[in-house]
Design a protein around this motif. Structure first.
Motif: not given
Length: 208
Positions: A84-92, A105-110, A137-143
């Motif tokens: 039921c995750l709503t956040q993937l923290p930066e620490a990951i 899960n319950n993840l949004s772009n934010k 998610p544009e973050q994917v483009l840098e991978l």
């Protein structure tokens, strides 16, 4: 036993024994964030966490990730699916992950980290299917070394016009273009359909 073994779905048979020893499996235990956090701080886990390369937290009731997760400094595979995750923290991104599975899960772009660039590693597989994403998610483009990206069964109605950049290195799974409000959408389909497979269960309406 919380340290029960698993049969790794990504492993070669010759490496099964070794990888089982490096796998910590909490999958399908109906755990909440409180019980999981307590378990990861248990003495047994603390004395061995650096040895684990695979952590399975799938099919539980987690609404956030335990802070102790950052102690797994050699973690390569993390399965967070069906929680039921709503956040993937930066620490990951401080983990040396090669595979990150966060589907259902319950993840949004934010909810996503600003970057998926991992510490001392390159992410090769990212699964964000079955969440609440509304645009690519544009973050994917840098991978640049990403090989598989899954994003089906979201609410994506817009994709970045830069998605064509991924055709050189990645296979993208999980979108189907079902509404064509702009001619540019048709053009990009012609350009990338040879590279991107089955964009299921999204309704892409425009490029941005």
């Amino acid at each position: 036993n919380l340290l029960r073994k698993m049969e790794l779905y990504t492993s070669d048979s010759s490496d099964t024994d070794s990888r089982e020893q490096k796998t910590l499996d909490y999958g399908r235990m109906n755990l909440s964030v409180i019980t999981l956090d307590d378990d990861l701080h248990a003495k047994k886990a603390l004395t061995t966490h650096k040895n684990f390369e695979t952590l399975l937290l799938n099919h539980n009731r987690l609404i956030q990730l335990p802070p102790a997760l950052t102690k797994f400094v050699n973690l390569k595979i993390l399965d967070l699916s069906s929680n039921c995750l709503t956040q993937l923290p930066e620490a990951i991104c401080n983990l040396p992950l090669v595979t990150l599975i966060a589907k259902n899960n319950n993840l949004s772009n934010k909810s996503l980290p600003k970057s998926f660039m991992m510490r001392n590693s390159v992410l090769k597989e990212l699964n964000l299917s079955g969440n609440q994403l509304t645009h690519f998610p544009e973050q994917v483009l840098e991978l640049r070394q990403l090989r598989y990206f899954y994003a089906g069964a979201n609410r994506i109605t817009a994709i970045s016009k830069d998605i064509w950049k991924m055709q050189r290195w990645a296979r993208v799974f999980g979108f189907v273009f079902v509404r064509f409000y702009e001619i540019n959408v048709c053009i990009i389909i012609l350009r990338v359909c040879a590279y991107f497979h089955n964009f299921f269960y999204n309704k892409v309406a425009f490029l941005y």
